[in-house]
Design a protein around this motif. Sequence first.
Motif, PDB file in Angstrom:
ATOM      1  N   ASP A 144       0.987  -1.002  -0.080  1.00 15.38           N
ATOM      2  CA  ASP A 144      -0.344   0.192  -0.182  1.00 15.38           C
ATOM      3  C   ASP A 144       0.932   1.003   0.038  1.00 15.38           C
ATOM      4  O   ASP A 144       1.941   1.605   0.704  1.00 15.38           O
ATOM      5  CB  ASP A 144      -0.803  -0.054   1.726  1.00 15.38           C
ATOM      6  CG  ASP A 144      -2.036  -0.832   0.995  1.00 15.38           C
ATOM      7  OD1 ASP A 144      -2.473  -1.772  -0.124  1.00 15.38           O
ATOM      8  OD2 ASP A 144      -2.403  -1.543   1.979  1.00 15.38           O
ATOM      9  N   GLY A 145       0.370   2.107  -0.929  1.00 18.34           N
ATOM     10  CA  GLY A 145       1.042   3.843  -0.854  1.00 18.34           C
ATOM     11  C   GLY A 145       1.587   3.573  -1.944  1.00 18.34           C
ATOM     12  O   GLY A 145       2.501   4.511  -2.078  1.00 18.34           O
ATOM     13  N   ASP A 170     -10.181   4.419  -7.647  1.00 21.81           N
ATOM     14  CA  ASP A 170     -10.476   4.689  -5.845  1.00 21.81           C
ATOM     15  C   ASP A 170     -10.835   3.528  -5.895  1.00 21.81           C
ATOM     16  O   ASP A 170     -10.720   2.935  -4.859  1.00 21.81           O
ATOM     17  CB  ASP A 170     -11.176   5.668  -6.024  1.00 21.81           C
ATOM     18  CG  ASP A 170     -10.187   6.832  -6.105  1.00 21.81           C
ATOM     19  OD1 ASP A 170      -9.715   7.112  -5.689  1.00 21.81           O
ATOM     20  OD2 ASP A 170     -11.194   7.719  -5.608  1.00 21.81           O
ATOM     21  N   ASP A 175      -5.817   2.347  -1.766  1.00 21.51           N
ATOM     22  CA  ASP A 175      -4.660   2.705  -1.237  1.00 21.51           C
ATOM     23  C   ASP A 175      -3.663   2.116  -1.938  1.00 21.51           C
ATOM     24  O   ASP A 175      -1.806   3.168  -0.839  1.00 21.51           O
ATOM     25  CB  ASP A 175      -4.749   1.293  -0.263  1.00 21.51           C
ATOM     26  CG  ASP A 175      -5.483   0.589   0.806  1.00 21.51           C
ATOM     27  OD1 ASP A 175      -5.907   1.444   1.361  1.00 21.51           O
ATOM     28  OD2 ASP A 175      -5.912  -0.393   0.534  1.00 21.51           O
ATOM     29  N   ASN A 176      -3.520   3.236  -3.084  1.00 18.72           N
ATOM     30  CA  ASN A 176      -2.123   2.818  -3.598  1.00 18.72           C
ATOM     31  C   ASN A 176      -2.549   4.303  -4.664  1.00 18.72           C
ATOM     32  O   ASN A 176      -3.992   4.004  -5.873  1.00 18.72           O
ATOM     33  CB  ASN A 176      -1.926   1.559  -4.653  1.00 18.72           C
ATOM     34  CG  ASN A 176      -1.183   0.649  -4.153  1.00 18.72           C
ATOM     35  OD1 ASN A 176      -2.465   0.028  -3.651  1.00 18.72           O
ATOM     36  ND2 ASN A 176      -0.197   0.526  -3.487  1.00 18.72           N
ATOM     37  N   LYS A 193      -5.376   9.577  -4.879  1.00 12.86           N
ATOM     38  CA  LYS A 193      -4.372   9.220  -3.984  1.00 12.86           C
ATOM     39  C   LYS A 193      -3.245   9.898  -5.252  1.00 12.86           C
ATOM     40  O   LYS A 193      -2.420  10.539  -4.778  1.00 12.86           O
ATOM     41  CB  LYS A 193      -3.817   8.374  -3.831  1.00 12.86           C
ATOM     42  CG  LYS A 193      -4.384   7.259  -2.583  1.00 12.86           C
ATOM     43  CD  LYS A 193      -4.171   6.499  -1.459  1.00 12.86           C
ATOM     44  CE  LYS A 193      -4.543   6.182  -0.384  1.00 12.86           C
ATOM     45  NZ  LYS A 193      -4.224   7.174   0.550  1.00 12.86           N
TER      46      LYS A 193
END
Length: 576
Positions: A144-145, A170, A175-176, A193
């Motif tokens: 994630d991220g 989304d 989470d990415n 994100k």
Amino acid sequence: MRKTRFILPFALAAFFFLVAGCRQENTPTDKDKAPTTVYFGGDILTMEGDSPQYVEAVVVRDGNIEFAGASSEAMEVAGPGHKMMNLEGKTMLPGFLDAHSHYISSLSVANQLNLYPPPSGPGKDVPSILEALKRFKSENSIPDGVLIQAYGYDDTVMPGGRLLNRDDLDEALPDNPVLVGHVSMHGAVLNSKAMEHWNIGADTETPPGGIIVRKPGTREPWGLIMETAFLPIFGSLPQPTSDQEVAWTTAAHRMYAENGITTAHEGATHIQDLLLMDRATKAGANLIDVVAYPFITDLDTILKRFPVEQWGMYRDHFKIGGVKITIDGSPQGRTAAFTTPYLTGGPGGEQDWKGELTFPQELINTFVKQVYDLGVPLNLHANGDAAVDAFLEAHEAAAAGNPSKDRNVTLIHAQFTRKDHLPKYAQYKITPSFYTLHTYYFSDAHIANRGREQAEYLSPMRDAIDLGIKPTNHTDFVVAPLDQPFMLWSAVNRVSRSGEVIGADQRVSPYEGLQAMTINVAHQYQEEDLKGSIAAGKLADLVILDKNPLKVDPDAIKDIQVVETIKEGETVFIKK
């Protein structure tokens, strides 16, 4: 090296056997001469001249072609201690020269998800794209991220016009940060994100020449960002670490070599890209030649690090070839600049939309004159007919008094060239580098967006050749896959995804199509003395195909396979 098997007619085979047998007992008497390799036993198409010419054998010594001609004379030139390479009925050509692609992107796409639509990838519709993205994250254990990147998203083939948007991304990958590159390479679809990462929101103004598609009824960006609005994002995408640069570079070179390419093109080079390529070159990572064209907006910065006196010369297979200017977008993305409106409106729902120039005409004029004053080659991207008009206006202003001087100008894409443009190309010595792959990948979209008449005249290679112009042809990778036989097939057949012939009167012969990917590109690069044909004194840059493109059914050209690629006498790819 592969094992040699003799399958020649008996008399010629016996002659080679006799000489080859003698060489095993002899050693070279001329210590100044490196060992030679003699290629024989197949069709060796030299690409010398305006009609097909074949030779029986080629002698390669110390990275160069020493002789191309009769087999008996080849053996005399080769002398003792030579190696014999039997083509076993396959076809040898000069190595393919990449007239235009985005080499720097090849360093990273090996680590990205391919979302081309079938047959080149899985991206047939939005659900397929989302499923592929989720699987990509899982199979590669991406935390994630971490930014997830994909390439090849083609909105023109989405069923029912249902396009990918930020809400889709989304939901699939909340989470990415996610960036799905548009097939034009002029933009991408971002999720929330990713928008946050690049500080894009409802208050972000759309820059001149840019596109930020907004969610209907709001100012919220809905995912697709293109042209000048995308440039800051593109310029800040992750680069390989210092530990990765050599490995990524070598992998990229192998990708080109697998397609028979011995010279690759980097079509819009920013300063960080150029520094990376310079470091990889100094580390000895290059397998084939790469020619880079610094982007006009980075030119002043690049000149401080790489003075123009250093340009135009290879150093360990790398050189700066000239400058790149982009003055419009892509027709499939509906951002190319035309003199008449798109039939389907703009990418953001704009009415009476003709597309826009990337820069105002006055600035285009300034850019072109700056390059001409430097005295270096110019590659200028222009797709729509209004962009071609804008370039010709800039050329006439910058070249006032002598517009017909050869300034080594290549008009990249030139897809919607009008018939009245071609005589000016010839008069002004402008080389159009056409993009016939669009007749397959995007002609259905062009018919919808621009109408049949314009779509049928897409990349008018036949008319250009008939005017004495020597056009080139390119893949624009990663916009279209690297596949040189398929590119040749598209120029010869001009068949769309739906099986329709697009502009039958602009078809070219297989030999003319090969010229547009060999000797004509050598002229584009000012390297006719080194590349583009098989002749004594040129580099031993060669490709071996399993079949002869001139001797198969035109529709079978797309199925031809690259068997081996040779760069300066050394094999850089061989099919297992």
